[in-house]
Design an enzyme around this catalytic site. Structure first.
Site, short mmCIF file in Angstrom:
data_model
loop_
_atom_site.label_atom_id
_atom_site.label_comp_id
_atom_site.label_asym_id
_atom_site.label_seq_id
_atom_site.Cartn_x
_atom_site.Cartn_y
_atom_site.Cartn_z
N GLY A 28 0.48 -1.38 -0.04
CA GLY A 28 -0.22 0.11 -0.63
C GLY A 28 0.86 1.03 0.24
N ASP A 29 -0.07 2.75 -0.54
CA ASP A 29 1.26 3.20 -0.47
C ASP A 29 2.19 3.95 0.45
OD1 ASP A 29 -1.49 4.63 0.02
OD2 ASP A 29 -0.45 6.46 -1.42
N TRP A 102 -9.57 -4.67 -5.45
CA TRP A 102 -11.51 -5.08 -4.05
C TRP A 102 -11.20 -4.55 -2.97
CZ3 TRP A 102 -7.90 -8.40 -7.51
CH2 TRP A 102 -8.90 -8.60 -8.18
N GLY A 257 7.63 5.36 -6.66
CA GLY A 257 7.52 6.41 -6.37
C GLY A 257 7.42 6.73 -4.58
N ASP A 258 6.35 5.58 -4.21
CA ASP A 258 6.86 5.21 -2.44
C ASP A 258 8.16 4.79 -2.30
OD1 ASP A 258 3.70 5.33 -2.84
OD2 ASP A 258 4.14 2.97 -2.96
#
Length: 319
Positions: A28-29, A102, A257-258
């Site tokens: 997750g970012d 989802w 990017g993260d």
């Protein structure tokens, strides 16, 4: 002991597809960024992932996974009957990715329901990090409450870093996204946008336009990422492009990017100048895109980890 808190959504990640077989992980970012902060900073810098978990087996696996990698969860609540969101990553032959999600009923959407728990999770943190995705998964009331808690932390001299990370499918329309992202700028002391996202949301013509627009909201440090191109580093009224040290042919751009954000923040905390930090961040992101998935094993960055003797609580005060 100094502490970093990152707010957002940890999801189940399906990647590395081989026919009908997928590799399962967690990502997750905002977790990805915290992962690279954890990988690059000394062990005595505490890291907490602030979210909401379900009471299902996958949520328990998430918590164990985080703990096993030196990441706590502070006061993150457990929501009965909820479970994590899920996404699958598909890659083309150039390493570019597409995502299927989802997540509409994920536990993380309730991360701001308990305001006291959220405030306690951010209390005494030296750095708080969040993103536009963090804002997008919350309803309007929860988003406002979260931002108010973040702003209170900033007023207590916590450094606040924000990546707008615009994802159109998470927003009802551009006006709603613009309003929320502008509020994120105002809450932040450091903004780490990606030019393509800012162009899509605000019609910016260049990274310099992005810097000038964001400056109006108050953050004193802005770093505009542009994929494998120069990053534009703006502190005060000065802005300088910082090129990657060398071109890298990507295998998978997921998390690029993260990882840049995590490396940039780690370098700044370690006393590097903004331009030095951007160059270091390019190098880390270049290493990440040579691997599949968002999270490269932390041991792969042991040679880049900053030593503890150059860090102190004052590092956060200087950001």
């Amino acid at each position: 002991m100094t502490r970093i808190a990152s707010i957002g959504e940890c999801m189940i990640e399906l990647s590395g597809r081989d026919g009908a077989t997928w590799k399962q992980g967690f990502a997750g970012d905002t977790l990805n960024t915290l992962w690279y902060l954890r990988a690059l900073l000394p062990e005595d810098i505490a890291t907490d992932y602030v979210t909401a978990f379900g009471d299902d087996p996958f949520s328990q696996e998430q918590i164990a996974f985080l703990s096993g990698n030196g990441i706590g969860i502070s006061h993150s609540p457990v929501i009965p009957g909820k479970a994590p969101g899920l996404y699958a990553v598909s890659l083309d032959d150039k390493g570019e990715r597409s995502f299927t999600y989802w997540r509409s009923d994920a536990a993380a959407r309730r991360l701001a329901d308990d305001r006291d728990a959220l405030a306690a999770s951010l209390s005494d943190a030296g750095l708080v990090y969040f993103s536009g995705i963090t804002l997008a998964i919350l309803d309007e009331d929860a988003r406002s409450a979260m931002l108010a808690i973040v702003e209170k932390a900033r007023e207590a001299d916590t450094a606040i870093a924000f990546d707008p990370n615009y994802r159109p499918r998470l927003w009802p329309n551009r006006d709603a996204a613009r309003a929320a992202v502008n509020a994120g700028y105002r809450a932040a002391t450091i903004v780490l946008p990606t030019f393509d996202d800012e162009q899509a949301l605000f019609d910016d013509e260049s990274p310099a336009d992005t810097v000038e627009r964001i400056r109006q909201h108050g953050p004193g440090e802005i770093v505009v990422k542009s994929g494998g191109k120069d990053a534009l580093v703006a502190v005060g009224m000065a802005a300088h492009p910082v090129a990657p040290p060398q071109p890298v042919e990507p295998l998978d751009t997921t998390g690029a990017g993260d990882s840049f954000n995590g490396a940039y923040l780690a370098a700044r905390l370690s006393g590097r100048t903004p331009q030095e930090a951007a160059l270091f961040a390019h190098s880390v992101a270049g290493r990440v895109i040579r691997h599949h998935g968002a999270l490269v094993p932390m041991e792969g960055f042991s040679d880049l980890r900053f030593p503890g003797d150059i860090l102190s609580g004052q590092a956060f005060e200087k950001m």
